[in-house]
Design a protein around this motif. Sequence first.
Motif, short mmCIF file in Angstrom:
data_model
loop_
_atom_site.label_atom_id
_atom_site.label_comp_id
_atom_site.label_asym_id
_atom_site.label_seq_id
_atom_site.Cartn_x
_atom_site.Cartn_y
_atom_site.Cartn_z
N MET A 1 -1.04 8.59 -13.04
CA MET A 1 -0.92 8.64 -14.48
C MET A 1 -2.08 7.91 -15.16
N ILE A 2 -2.55 6.84 -14.54
CA ILE A 2 -3.68 6.09 -15.13
C ILE A 2 -4.89 7.00 -15.28
N ASN B 1 0.82 -1.21 0.00
CA ASN B 1 0.00 0.00 0.00
C ASN B 1 0.85 1.26 0.00
N ASP B 2 2.00 1.22 0.70
CA ASP B 2 2.89 2.39 0.74
C ASP B 2 3.52 2.63 -0.62
N LYS B 3 3.89 1.56 -1.31
CA LYS B 3 4.47 1.70 -2.65
C LYS B 3 3.44 2.28 -3.62
N LEU B 4 2.19 1.85 -3.47
CA LEU B 4 1.15 2.38 -4.34
C LEU B 4 0.92 3.87 -4.09
N ASP B 5 0.98 4.27 -2.80
CA ASP B 5 0.80 5.68 -2.46
C ASP B 5 1.88 6.55 -3.09
N ARG B 6 3.07 5.98 -3.25
CA ARG B 6 4.20 6.75 -3.79
C ARG B 6 4.42 6.52 -5.27
N SER B 7 3.54 5.76 -5.88
CA SER B 7 3.72 5.40 -7.29
C SER B 7 3.16 6.48 -8.21
N LEU C 1 -1.63 14.24 -14.38
CA LEU C 1 -0.45 13.98 -15.20
C LEU C 1 0.82 14.61 -14.61
N LEU C 2 0.67 15.70 -13.88
CA LEU C 2 1.84 16.44 -13.43
C LEU C 2 2.26 16.17 -11.99
N TYR C 3 1.38 15.60 -11.17
CA TYR C 3 1.79 15.23 -9.81
C TYR C 3 2.53 13.90 -9.83
N GLY C 4 3.50 13.77 -8.92
CA GLY C 4 4.37 12.61 -8.94
C GLY C 4 3.87 11.39 -8.22
N SER C 5 2.87 11.54 -7.34
CA SER C 5 2.37 10.40 -6.58
C SER C 5 1.04 10.77 -5.94
N VAL C 6 0.39 9.76 -5.38
CA VAL C 6 -0.87 9.99 -4.69
C VAL C 6 -0.65 10.86 -3.46
N LYS C 7 0.45 10.64 -2.73
CA LYS C 7 0.74 11.45 -1.55
C LYS C 7 0.99 12.91 -1.92
N GLU C 8 1.74 13.12 -2.98
CA GLU C 8 2.02 14.48 -3.43
C GLU C 8 0.73 15.17 -3.88
N GLY D 1 -4.89 10.28 -15.32
CA GLY D 1 -4.56 11.35 -16.25
C GLY D 1 -4.67 10.92 -17.70
N ILE D 2 -4.18 9.73 -18.00
CA ILE D 2 -4.24 9.22 -19.38
C ILE D 2 -5.69 8.96 -19.79
N LEU D 3 -6.49 8.44 -18.86
CA LEU D 3 -7.90 8.20 -19.15
C LEU D 3 -8.62 9.52 -19.44
N GLY D 4 -8.36 10.54 -18.59
CA GLY D 4 -8.96 11.84 -18.82
C GLY D 4 -8.53 12.45 -20.14
N LEU D 5 -7.23 12.31 -20.49
CA LEU D 5 -6.72 12.86 -21.73
C LEU D 5 -7.36 12.19 -22.94
N ALA D 6 -7.54 10.87 -22.85
CA ALA D 6 -8.18 10.14 -23.95
C ALA D 6 -9.63 10.61 -24.14
N TYR D 7 -10.32 10.81 -23.03
CA TYR D 7 -11.71 11.28 -23.12
C TYR D 7 -11.76 12.67 -23.75
N LEU D 8 -10.86 13.57 -23.34
CA LEU D 8 -10.86 14.93 -23.86
C LEU D 8 -10.55 14.96 -25.35
N ILE D 9 -9.61 14.14 -25.80
CA ILE D 9 -9.29 14.07 -27.22
C ILE D 9 -10.52 13.63 -28.01
N ASN D 10 -11.20 12.61 -27.52
CA ASN D 10 -12.41 12.14 -28.19
C ASN D 10 -13.51 13.20 -28.16
N HIS D 11 -13.63 13.91 -27.01
CA HIS D 11 -14.66 14.94 -26.87
C HIS D 11 -14.46 16.07 -27.88
N PHE D 12 -13.23 16.56 -28.00
CA PHE D 12 -12.97 17.67 -28.92
C PHE D 12 -13.01 17.21 -30.37
N TYR D 13 -12.62 15.97 -30.62
CA TYR D 13 -12.70 15.43 -31.99
C TYR D 13 -14.15 15.30 -32.42
#
Length: 460
Positions: free
Chosen positions: A267-268, A256-262, A303-310, A270-282
Amino acid sequence: MKPEQMPQQNLPRKGTGDNLLAKVAMFFSKISERWLPDAFVFAVLLTVITFLGGIFITSSSPFEMMTYWGDGMWSLLTFTAQIITTFIMSYALALTKPVARGLEKVAGLCKTPNTAIIVVTFSALAASLISWAFGLVVAGIMAKLVAKKVHDVDYRVLVAAGYSGFVIWEGGLSSSPALFVATEGHNFQEMVGIIPTSTTLFSAINIVIVCIVFFTLPFIMKMIHPKKKEDRFIIDQKLLQEEAEEVKEEKRNAINDKLDRSRSIVMIGGILGLAYLINHFYTNGFALDLNTVNLIFLTFVLLLYGSVKELGTGLKRASGSVGQFALQYPFYAGIMGMMTASGLAIWISNLFADIATTKTLPLFTFFAAGILNMFVPSGGGQWAIQAPIFLPTAIELGVDPAKIVLAVAWGDAWTNMIQPFWALPLLAIAGLKIRDIMGFTVITLLYTGIIISAVFLILS
């Protein structure tokens, strides 16, 4: 340091600056310092004024006005949640390392009080064209960063310059009325159809107003900065230091600690949101509404934060400034309920619509929107009130409905310079009170009022 912990230093009492504009600004500043109440007191006073106005102007009974207030008070919960989300996400985005470094570099350009005022105003103007919330956040953060670099700048004027940049937001990508009428299924579609942003935000009228304000306002704000050091309010540098977050570092290898700092977890999303936005604007073209804007901010935050804790630390810091929104927005919703149900808003709008001509209708719509904004500080709320009056009038007089959309939008943005509600998040970041800056933003109100009025009158 939290705003409520930031003591207010004694403001200069005798100085008047070295030029006429600075003298006028200091005159209004002294009035504001002495007479302007807290923003919540202002909201309550507007509630009383609206209550009495409904009784004496529209002949509504006190019981009816009380009912209108209570019925309207919770009518904007969805919108309140949207603007709180917008503010938190845009603030969190500004706190990410890439954006924060960029803002630091911009702040580093400032060496003198004049460059400090110009840079902060330009930064707020540019950010406000992207989003109203991002503009307020950037203005507050830049004011603090620049004040750390330029120790002899008047901090009140610096923060006022940042808030002045907010005046341009309704001419930018988050303009509520312009986005509303460009959306399929809007309430007035049968009357005026879909009004694309090409005829509102990208029209000659809007582009001219935006360009004039963008390239001249920073120098107007520079002119009101007191030239004499004894006339300035110099902030104690200790008050600008952020409180360090107490983080207990525990070296653990649990899953759980590794996941918090991952980084991959955030990114998962962020990538999902980015994919939705690309489709939305297209699929829909460059169609923006509050939900889409919020998703854009959320996506880049992830996309820009480094981890869940951050991310958690950033969101905690960003959410500390929204309490006044939750407190005051229901009051403004109640005011809007009284204004609408009693017919008081219609009465104000009709005062201008009845005397308008083909040439002056956009200008009078702008004035009416500016007055209504004092009671209903919401571009969408104002549009809902004014559109049923001014759109039919525009059709009758042969005026392009797109000009009415712009007039309502700019009227809403214009009197924000003397309406405390939208200054709250910026002041929470900067650590000042509304009375500290409002005297200086009166200059912005007067200047932009002249510019906007002239453009509407000449190009309509």
